[in-house]
Scaffold this motif. Sequence first.
Motif, PDB file in Angstrom:
ATOM      1  N   ASN A   1     -21.948 130.721   7.370  1.00 15.49           N
ATOM      2  CA  ASN A   1     -22.733 132.337   7.319  1.00 15.49           C
ATOM      3  C   ASN A   1     -23.725 131.896   8.518  1.00 15.49           C
ATOM      4  OD1 ASN A   1     -22.280 132.274   5.190  1.00 15.49           O
ATOM      5  ND2 ASN A   1     -24.097 132.076   3.512  1.00 15.49           N
ATOM      6  N   CYS A   2     -24.265 130.936   8.890  1.00 19.60           N
ATOM      7  CA  CYS A   2     -24.967 130.909  10.558  1.00 19.60           C
ATOM      8  C   CYS A   2     -23.759 131.943  11.318  1.00 19.60           C
ATOM      9  CB  CYS A   2     -25.608 129.486  11.241  1.00 19.60           C
ATOM     10  SG  CYS A   2     -26.705 129.675  12.161  1.00 19.60           S
ATOM     11  N   ILE A   3     -22.861 131.438  12.117  1.00 20.79           N
ATOM     12  CA  ILE A   3     -22.196 132.377  12.804  1.00 20.79           C
ATOM     13  C   ILE A   3     -21.818 133.753  12.339  1.00 20.79           C
ATOM     14  CG2 ILE A   3     -20.002 132.164  13.838  1.00 20.79           C
ATOM     15  CD1 ILE A   3     -19.388 128.723  13.168  1.00 20.79           C
ATOM     16  N   VAL A   4     -21.933 134.166  11.121  1.00 21.38           N
ATOM     17  CA  VAL A   4     -21.629 134.982  10.784  1.00 21.38           C
ATOM     18  C   VAL A   4     -23.272 135.963  11.185  1.00 21.38           C
ATOM     19  CG1 VAL A   4     -21.345 136.645   8.905  1.00 21.38           C
ATOM     20  CG2 VAL A   4     -19.953 134.418   9.424  1.00 21.38           C
ATOM     21  N   GLN A   5     -24.534 135.443  10.511  1.00 20.71           N
ATOM     22  CA  GLN A   5     -25.285 136.699  10.724  1.00 20.71           C
ATOM     23  C   GLN A   5     -25.113 136.523  12.753  1.00 20.71           C
ATOM     24  OE1 GLN A   5     -28.880 134.704   8.739  1.00 20.71           O
ATOM     25  NE2 GLN A   5     -27.713 134.552   6.519  1.00 20.71           N
ATOM     26  N   GLY A   6     -24.951 135.304  12.716  1.00 15.41           N
ATOM     27  CA  GLY A   6     -25.320 135.825  14.517  1.00 15.41           C
ATOM     28  C   GLY A   6     -24.553 136.363  15.458  1.00 15.41           C
ATOM     29  N   MET A   7     -23.114 136.695  14.926  1.00 17.69           N
ATOM     30  CA  MET A   7     -22.096 137.437  15.210  1.00 17.69           C
ATOM     31  C   MET A   7     -22.199 139.411  14.525  1.00 17.69           C
ATOM     32  SD  MET A   7     -18.799 135.619  14.589  1.00 17.69           S
ATOM     33  CE  MET A   7     -17.540 136.472  15.496  1.00 17.69           C
ATOM     34  N   ILE A   8     -22.712 139.343  13.799  1.00 18.69           N
ATOM     35  CA  ILE A   8     -22.810 140.839  13.242  1.00 18.69           C
ATOM     36  C   ILE A   8     -23.417 140.917  12.355  1.00 18.69           C
ATOM     37  CG2 ILE A   8     -20.210 141.621  13.355  1.00 18.69           C
ATOM     38  CD1 ILE A   8     -19.784 140.298  10.063  1.00 18.69           C
ATOM     39  N   PRO A   9     -25.040 140.766  12.531  1.00 18.78           N
ATOM     40  CA  PRO A   9     -26.808 140.603  12.173  1.00 18.78           C
ATOM     41  C   PRO A   9     -26.761 142.020  11.354  1.00 18.78           C
ATOM     42  CG  PRO A   9     -27.458 141.121  14.212  1.00 18.78           C
ATOM     43  CD  PRO A   9     -25.713 140.777  14.136  1.00 18.78           C
ATOM     44  N   VAL A  10     -25.939 143.487  12.109  1.00 21.29           N
ATOM     45  CA  VAL A  10     -26.312 144.403  11.587  1.00 21.29           C
ATOM     46  C   VAL A  10     -26.115 144.330   9.653  1.00 21.29           C
ATOM     47  CG1 VAL A  10     -26.335 147.038  11.496  1.00 21.29           C
ATOM     48  CG2 VAL A  10     -26.711 145.852  13.928  1.00 21.29           C
ATOM     49  N   LEU A  11     -24.735 144.352  10.401  1.00 26.49           N
ATOM     50  CA  LEU A  11     -23.994 143.967   8.935  1.00 26.49           C
ATOM     51  C   LEU A  11     -24.120 143.316   7.864  1.00 26.49           C
ATOM     52  CD1 LEU A  11     -20.952 145.158   6.785  1.00 26.49           C
ATOM     53  CD2 LEU A  11     -19.638 143.449   8.832  1.00 26.49           C
ATOM     54  N   THR A  12     -24.630 142.248   8.644  1.00 24.92           N
ATOM     55  CA  THR A  12     -24.734 140.777   7.685  1.00 24.92           C
ATOM     56  C   THR A  12     -26.580 141.274   7.496  1.00 24.92           C
ATOM     57  OG1 THR A  12     -24.121 139.099   8.836  1.00 24.92           O
ATOM     58  CG2 THR A  12     -26.513 139.045   7.653  1.00 24.92           C
ATOM     59  N   ASN A  13     -27.044 142.421   7.876  1.00 24.85           N
ATOM     60  CA  ASN A  13     -28.670 142.588   7.278  1.00 24.85           C
ATOM     61  C   ASN A  13     -27.843 143.989   5.727  1.00 24.85           C
ATOM     62  OD1 ASN A  13     -30.985 142.630   8.234  1.00 24.85           O
ATOM     63  ND2 ASN A  13     -30.755 142.876  10.081  1.00 24.85           N
ATOM     64  N   HIS A  14     -26.985 144.431   6.093  1.00 24.92           N
ATOM     65  CA  HIS A  14     -26.594 145.470   5.140  1.00 24.92           C
ATOM     66  C   HIS A  14     -26.237 144.887   3.542  1.00 24.92           C
ATOM     67  CE1 HIS A  14     -24.974 148.834   3.172  1.00 24.92           C
ATOM     68  NE2 HIS A  14     -23.473 149.183   2.827  1.00 24.92           N
ATOM     69  N   LEU A  15     -24.939 143.217   4.473  1.00 27.99           N
ATOM     70  CA  LEU A  15     -24.526 142.817   3.106  1.00 27.99           C
ATOM     71  C   LEU A  15     -25.408 142.140   2.302  1.00 27.99           C
ATOM     72  CD1 LEU A  15     -21.509 141.851   4.366  1.00 27.99           C
ATOM     73  CD2 LEU A  15     -21.972 143.452   2.961  1.00 27.99           C
ATOM     74  N   LEU A  16     -26.668 141.507   3.007  1.00 31.42           N
ATOM     75  CA  LEU A  16     -27.723 141.524   1.834  1.00 31.42           C
ATOM     76  C   LEU A  16     -28.981 141.586   1.450  1.00 31.42           C
ATOM     77  CD1 LEU A  16     -28.523 138.220   5.025  1.00 31.42           C
ATOM     78  CD2 LEU A  16     -27.475 137.693   2.510  1.00 31.42           C
TER      79      LEU A  16
END
Length: 533
Positions: free
Chosen positions: A240-255
């Motif tokens: 999850n840490c790697i994903v958040q660092g790579m695609i923060p915009v998408l992570t924000n949307h998903l969360l």
Amino acid sequence: MVKKVAVVGAGCSGLPTIKCCLDEGLEPTCFERSDDIGGLWRFKENPEDGRASIYNSVISNTSKEMTCYSDFPIPEDYPNYMHNSKLLQYFRLYAEHFNLLQYIRFKTTVCNIQKRPDFSMTGQWDVTSECNGKQQTEIFDAVLICTGHHCTQNLPLHSFPGIENFKGQYLHSRQYKTALPFKNKKIIVVGIGNTAVDLVVELSSVAKQVFLSTRRGAWIVNRVCDNGYPLDTVQSTRFNCIVQGMIPVLTNHLLESKVNARVNHDNYGLRPQHRFLSQQPTVSDDLPNRIIAGKVLLKTNVKRFTETDVIFEDGTVEKDIDVVIFATGYVFSLPFLDESVLKVQNNEISLYKMIFPPNLEKPTLGCIGYIQPTGAIMPIAEMQARWATRVFKGHHQLPLPEGMMKEISERKQKIQNRYFKSQRHTLQVSYVAYMDEIATELGCKPDIKQVMLTDPKLGWELFFGPCSPYQYRLFGPGKWKGARQAILTQMDRIIKPTKTRVLNNKDMSQSTMPFGFKLLGILMVFVAMYAMI
């Protein structure tokens, strides 16, 4: 050569610091102003000056596998989220197991810490303490400050016009202990952090009406996450840490979509003015239930007070308010330390890697636990102490002052870029990223790619499973032979206290990671490994 170390405070940061000193062959003397260990987590009916104060019902927001010290798992029968009394029991077990109590001077207050005249040569400190009205000054080779940052209440009454005319009761959340004195009252709680939300939930069971006033709103998350697992065991993974660092915009949307699927933050008046990753979310399983039942009503920021009423910024008025509780957080200070050594300004402090003052001639002073993590503070404080004590021993060298100041400046800029400006964000760190950062300095960060090749079962847990503190005892200084087993059995300890009614049906998978995400993660690992060839 550093030998004698003064440790200030015997709370959740001070205890592992004592042990880390012993692990490195140092001689710790811990000064604790109260009569017992535990710091913040030791409940007292009356707040004590200079010590953090909690309410009777406080339960940890981080689960036991993510909260424990890295070489001493919390007993398997303890609940995942522990009441403050249970966590204090764990601290006692830890202190007794490693024989730490003999190094603590209770009822002893540190009054002053200052450099000795020959500091540039020796790095030594004069530490003046007081016990039973008598002061003494002793020489120490190094100092580690572990007093925490929840001691001094932040009560900005100047921000609330008319409060001086208000005839009801008002108090800071630090003074709150139980809901019973507030039965049948009309209450406003100001703030929307974890404490504020805990209080409105608890008060709503006895009060006539509870209002929750917030300037910015907040994202609300559950302690109980997917499939009933603790939130941090699901979220705090390397993947999850790697994903958040790579695609923060998408992570924000998903969360945001995930939390809105349970509680539409617009409909409940909760939606904040910031994205999910721009602030620590507020943890509460119960707030939406109280709102939907009408026991808690959301309000905008307070505009001003009258003698009996409260007027809000949206023009609404709530009449005949009995009590206002300001859950407005804390500010921290180091009154026993001269500002020429370390200065706290606007709740900010300049520390290299959040530990070391950058301008000392000798690196013999460190601050442990002066962080606000997206996770548990206990294993982070332990990690800081592990590194600091090895710096004292000369095993690790710090950069020149210019290099340390550059790191401090870059960290502050990253915080400003990610989080909105607030006193609560000046100490903010991401749990997995910061643990890895200090572990890299210490030399105990696991090489995931190498472990994947040599021990795939363990590697799988390191990458997809909870980034539990045991991971940092697999390799390097302080290696613990029980670390691998602790990691591979952590899911059993998570399930044990909830599975008190054993069923006959065949157990399902205990993984906290959806299968699709695992496939994506495997692909990412292989891509990373290929790139290293």
